[in-house]
Structure formats: C-alpha cells, structure tokens
Design a protein around this motif. Structure first.
Motif, PDB file in Angstrom:
ATOM      1  N   SER A  64       5.745  31.987  25.520  1.00 53.70           N
ATOM      2  CA  SER A  64       4.929  30.978  25.392  1.00 53.70           C
ATOM      3  C   SER A  64       4.738  30.379  23.896  1.00 53.70           C
ATOM      4  CB  SER A  64       3.554  31.380  25.553  1.00 53.70           C
ATOM      5  OG  SER A  64       2.818  32.634  25.006  1.00 53.70           O
ATOM      6  N   ALA A  65       5.579  30.915  22.879  1.00 49.56           N
ATOM      7  CA  ALA A  65       5.467  30.734  21.667  1.00 49.56           C
ATOM      8  C   ALA A  65       6.466  31.136  20.835  1.00 49.56           C
ATOM      9  CB  ALA A  65       4.046  30.814  20.942  1.00 49.56           C
TER      10      ALA A  65
ATOM     11  N   THR B 279      19.969  22.663  28.111  1.00 50.14           N
ATOM     12  CA  THR B 279      21.237  22.872  28.436  1.00 50.14           C
ATOM     13  C   THR B 279      21.533  22.904  29.899  1.00 50.14           C
ATOM     14  OG1 THR B 279      21.327  24.838  27.686  1.00 50.14           O
ATOM     15  CG2 THR B 279      22.080  23.276  26.144  1.00 50.14           C
ATOM     16  N   GLY B 280      20.453  22.555  30.703  1.00 53.82           N
ATOM     17  CA  GLY B 280      20.564  22.699  32.211  1.00 53.82           C
ATOM     18  C   GLY B 280      20.314  23.971  32.759  1.00 53.82           C
ATOM     19  N   HIS B 281      19.705  24.935  32.338  1.00 53.65           N
ATOM     20  CA  HIS B 281      19.274  26.128  32.733  1.00 53.65           C
ATOM     21  C   HIS B 281      17.827  26.037  33.410  1.00 53.65           C
ATOM     22  CE1 HIS B 281      22.244  27.813  30.009  1.00 53.65           C
ATOM     23  NE2 HIS B 281      22.136  28.994  30.726  1.00 53.65           N
ATOM     24  N   ASP B 282      17.818  26.575  34.886  1.00 53.50           N
ATOM     25  CA  ASP B 282      16.550  26.763  35.263  1.00 53.50           C
ATOM     26  C   ASP B 282      15.878  28.135  34.515  1.00 53.50           C
ATOM     27  OD1 ASP B 282      16.836  24.715  37.311  1.00 53.50           O
ATOM     28  OD2 ASP B 282      17.592  25.981  38.456  1.00 53.50           O
ATOM     29  N   LEU B 283      14.691  28.175  34.839  1.00 58.13           N
ATOM     30  CA  LEU B 283      13.888  29.001  33.572  1.00 58.13           C
ATOM     31  C   LEU B 283      12.855  29.812  34.504  1.00 58.13           C
ATOM     32  CD1 LEU B 283      13.027  26.862  30.653  1.00 58.13           C
ATOM     33  CD2 LEU B 283      14.835  28.454  30.809  1.00 58.13           C
ATOM     34  N   VAL B 284      12.798  30.917  34.158  1.00 59.30           N
ATOM     35  CA  VAL B 284      11.694  31.821  34.560  1.00 59.30           C
ATOM     36  C   VAL B 284      10.935  32.389  33.038  1.00 59.30           C
ATOM     37  CG1 VAL B 284      10.803  34.071  35.640  1.00 59.30           C
ATOM     38  CG2 VAL B 284      12.975  32.969  36.350  1.00 59.30           C
TER      39      VAL B 284
ATOM     40  N   ARG C 162      -0.325  34.541  28.925  1.00 58.58           N
ATOM     41  CA  ARG C 162      -1.016  33.488  29.258  1.00 58.58           C
ATOM     42  C   ARG C 162      -0.745  32.615  30.087  1.00 58.58           C
ATOM     43  NH1 ARG C 162      -4.559  31.093  24.190  1.00 58.58           N
ATOM     44  NH2 ARG C 162      -4.902  29.796  26.033  1.00 58.58           N
ATOM     45  N   ALA C 163      -1.121  32.385  31.440  1.00 58.40           N
ATOM     46  CA  ALA C 163      -0.590  31.329  32.411  1.00 58.40           C
ATOM     47  C   ALA C 163      -0.826  30.133  32.167  1.00 58.40           C
ATOM     48  CB  ALA C 163      -1.329  31.776  33.880  1.00 58.40           C
ATOM     49  N   ASP C 164      -1.855  29.872  31.214  1.00 58.32           N
ATOM     50  CA  ASP C 164      -2.136  28.163  30.918  1.00 58.32           C
ATOM     51  C   ASP C 164      -0.930  27.895  29.921  1.00 58.32           C
ATOM     52  OD1 ASP C 164      -3.098  29.962  29.109  1.00 58.32           O
ATOM     53  OD2 ASP C 164      -4.597  28.739  28.452  1.00 58.32           O
ATOM     54  N   ARG C 165      -0.760  28.513  29.169  1.00 53.92           N
ATOM     55  CA  ARG C 165       0.280  28.170  28.070  1.00 53.92           C
ATOM     56  C   ARG C 165       1.738  27.890  28.927  1.00 53.92           C
ATOM     57  NH1 ARG C 165      -0.403  31.120  22.536  1.00 53.92           N
ATOM     58  NH2 ARG C 165      -2.147  30.498  21.764  1.00 53.92           N
ATOM     59  N   LEU C 166       1.946  28.880  29.811  1.00 51.35           N
ATOM     60  CA  LEU C 166       3.446  28.993  30.532  1.00 51.35           C
ATOM     61  C   LEU C 166       3.172  27.789  31.462  1.00 51.35           C
ATOM     62  CD1 LEU C 166       3.720  32.551  31.564  1.00 51.35           C
ATOM     63  CD2 LEU C 166       4.936  31.357  30.010  1.00 51.35           C
ATOM     64  N   GLN C 167       2.052  27.436  31.963  1.00 54.34           N
ATOM     65  CA  GLN C 167       2.382  26.022  33.043  1.00 54.34           C
ATOM     66  C   GLN C 167       2.291  24.876  32.250  1.00 54.34           C
ATOM     67  OE1 GLN C 167       2.184  26.420  36.336  1.00 54.34           O
ATOM     68  NE2 GLN C 167       3.004  24.345  36.027  1.00 54.34           N
TER      69      GLN C 167
ATOM     70  N   ILE D 285       6.856  30.247  36.458  1.00 55.06           N
ATOM     71  CA  ILE D 285       5.969  31.083  35.365  1.00 55.06           C
ATOM     72  C   ILE D 285       5.931  32.305  35.797  1.00 55.06           C
ATOM     73  CG2 ILE D 285       5.362  28.824  34.370  1.00 55.06           C
ATOM     74  CD1 ILE D 285       2.473  29.545  35.375  1.00 55.06           C
ATOM     75  N   LEU D 286       5.717  33.464  35.139  1.00 53.40           N
ATOM     76  CA  LEU D 286       5.532  34.563  35.628  1.00 53.40           C
ATOM     77  C   LEU D 286       4.592  35.197  34.700  1.00 53.40           C
ATOM     78  CD1 LEU D 286       5.970  37.221  37.456  1.00 53.40           C
ATOM     79  CD2 LEU D 286       8.079  37.642  36.191  1.00 53.40           C
ATOM     80  N   PRO D 287       3.490  35.180  34.656  1.00 53.41           N
ATOM     81  CA  PRO D 287       2.382  35.712  33.819  1.00 53.41           C
ATOM     82  C   PRO D 287       2.236  37.144  33.917  1.00 53.41           C
ATOM     83  CG  PRO D 287       1.255  33.966  35.198  1.00 53.41           C
ATOM     84  CD  PRO D 287       2.544  34.184  35.720  1.00 53.41           C
ATOM     85  N   ALA D 288       2.642  37.912  32.819  1.00 57.54           N
ATOM     86  CA  ALA D 288       2.693  39.303  32.993  1.00 57.54           C
ATOM     87  C   ALA D 288       2.400  40.026  31.381  1.00 57.54           C
ATOM     88  CB  ALA D 288       4.106  39.768  33.227  1.00 57.54           C
ATOM     89  N   ASP D 289       1.791  41.003  31.497  1.00 58.92           N
ATOM     90  CA  ASP D 289       1.571  41.819  30.137  1.00 58.92           C
ATOM     91  C   ASP D 289       2.437  42.761  30.071  1.00 58.92           C
ATOM     92  OD1 ASP D 289       0.437  43.072  27.940  1.00 58.92           O
ATOM     93  OD2 ASP D 289      -1.569  43.076  28.641  1.00 58.92           O
TER      94      ASP D 289
END
Length: 267
Positions: free
Chosen positions: A16-17, A30-35, A40-45, A61-65
């Motif tokens: 997220s940062a 460069t064409g990569h899909d991402l996980v 924080r889900a809001d920043r990831l979204q 997005i995979l919000p996880a602590d």
C-alpha cells in the motif's frame, strides 16, 4: 479461435505504500497481474483501481495483517492455491528499536512476527508451489543494517540478519529447480518507513538516501542480469564476493578438534 493470454502474476506484501507500492506499479507497467497485500483495504482498492485502469492488468486485493497468524495463513494459502502466482515480493517489514536493556518485548515480538515469521512462512509456501511448477521468482528484502552494529538496533538488525541468512539458504535449495531467489539489501530509502520507526529522513545526509524508484529499478534489473544478491548502491560487486570469501575462511575454522594456539597458556 480465441487465444487466452496468460500474464505473469506477482504477489506483493506491504503493497500500500513505499517500496511495495513502487514494485507493484513497475510490475503492472510491465504487464504483470497483481495480488496486493497490506492491512488497509481502502488503500489497496485505490491502488487496484489506479493500476488496473492505467495498465490494463488484473489487480486483486488481499487485505491481511501479517502481524497475525490468521493474516499470514491467508496469504500463504493464496500462494499455495494458485500456480499462476510466479513472483513473490516479500516486502512487508518495519523497525521497532530500543536498547537491549530497555526493550519493549511486546513491540519486539510483533516486529519479529512480520520481519521473520511471516517472511519465512510466505517464502515456504511460494517455494513449494514454484518448485512444483518449475519456475518462479522470490525477492526477499533485508537491510544494510544487517552489516552494522548500532546501539538501539539489536532487534531490527538481527531480524534482517535472519532474512539475509534465510534467503541465502533458499538460494542454495533453489539451484536447479527453475526458481530464482533474490536477496535485496537496501540502505536508507526515501519512504515513510523512518517516520514510522520514530526517525526522520532529515537526519541522514542526502548522499545516503536513495529513492524507492531507483531501488526497485535496480532490483528488477538485477533479475535480468541473474544477480542473486542485489545491493543497489554498492559500487563493486567484488566487495560482496570478498565478504563471502572471508566468511568461508571463518567457516573453515569454526569446528576443529583442538583450540587455536592463542588459547594455550603462554600464547
């Protein structure tokens, strides 16, 4: 007949940062899909929307602590379940500092959970899946403080010494499997990492501070060059080679059947 285009997919922790965000942006470009993994889900979204629209890639997005076992297991399960994830950027980590005689053990334990245990668990999950697939890339991020001793840095420095050693063992085990493992060793990087750790970038001479952009570009370029150890600001890679050679000399002498002559009475 419609052909399905299979793009590479990278999972980035601490996305997220800072360094993680820059990795994600470069890989999307460069064409990569991402996980993308962070707390924080809001920043990831927001990042998923930005990168998806700008670069026409799929962003999950995979919000996880990663400071919790549940969070780590959620990400490990995601890595184990999807052979399409062919890159892991183990970027999540932070510094909890304090002199040994004054350590806050709750803070130390929380940091080690992220810097050591989460990185180990995710490395293991990714390594197993990638070895089975015969391909993949793992980047583990250590720190230049692994080579330094400073008052107040025992816990953080030791956690990054662990990353250094763990990753070098991974590299040996990856030989011949088709899996690449990079050890990235940053110095001082211009992110909010230092403010979170209670420091200020202004305390460092400007000539010692690298941008996250330059760091990530060096790391990805090192992959292209097949450099398994990337220390972006080290002028000569032979200095690392000399370090490894000195280490080998010490290793050769640590287990013998008699003590060294200097420990005998009379020298």
């Amino acid at each position: 007949m419609t052909m399905t285009i299979i793009r590479p997919r990278a999972l980035v922790t601490g996305a997220s940062a800072g360094i993680g965000r820059v990795y994600a942006e470069h890989l999307a470009r460069t064409g990569h899909d991402l996980v993308l993994v962070a707390r924080r889900a809001d920043r990831l979204q927001a990042l998923a929307d930005e990168f998806g629209q700008a670069h026409r890639v799929e962003v999950e997005i995979l919000p996880a602590d990663l400071g919790t076992r549940e969070g780590v297991e959620a990400v490990a399960s995601r890595l184990a379940a999807d052979p399409a994830v062919d890159m892991l950027i183990n970027n999540a980590g932070y510094a909890a500092r304090g002199r040994v005689a004054e350590l806050d053990f709750e803070a130390l334990e929380a940091m080690l959970q992220v810097n050591v245990l989460a990185l180990s668990r995710l490395s293991s999950a990714a390594m197993a899946q990638m070895i089975a697939a015969g391909r993949g890339t793992i980047i583990n991020i250590a720190s230049g403080t692994a080579f330094m001793q400073m008052p107040g840095n025992a816990g953080y420095g030791a956690s990054k010494n662990y990353v250094l050693a763990f990753t070098r063992h991974m590299q040996l085990e990856a030989e011949g499997t088709g899996v690449r493992v990079q050890l990235l060793v940053p110095g001082v990087i211009a992110t909010d990492f230092h403010a979170v750790a209670g420091n200020d970038l202004a305390n460092f001479p400007p000539e010692r501070v690298m941008s996250a952009e330059d760091l990530v570009v060096a790391s990805l370029r090192a992959l292209e060059m097949d450099e398994t150890i990337c220390i972006p600001s080290l002028p000569e890679i032979r200095d690392w080679d000399a370090y490894v050679e000195a280490e080998a000399r010490v290793a050769a002498g640590v287990s013998r059947d008699r003590v060294a002559p200097r420990y005998h009475n009379g020298g």
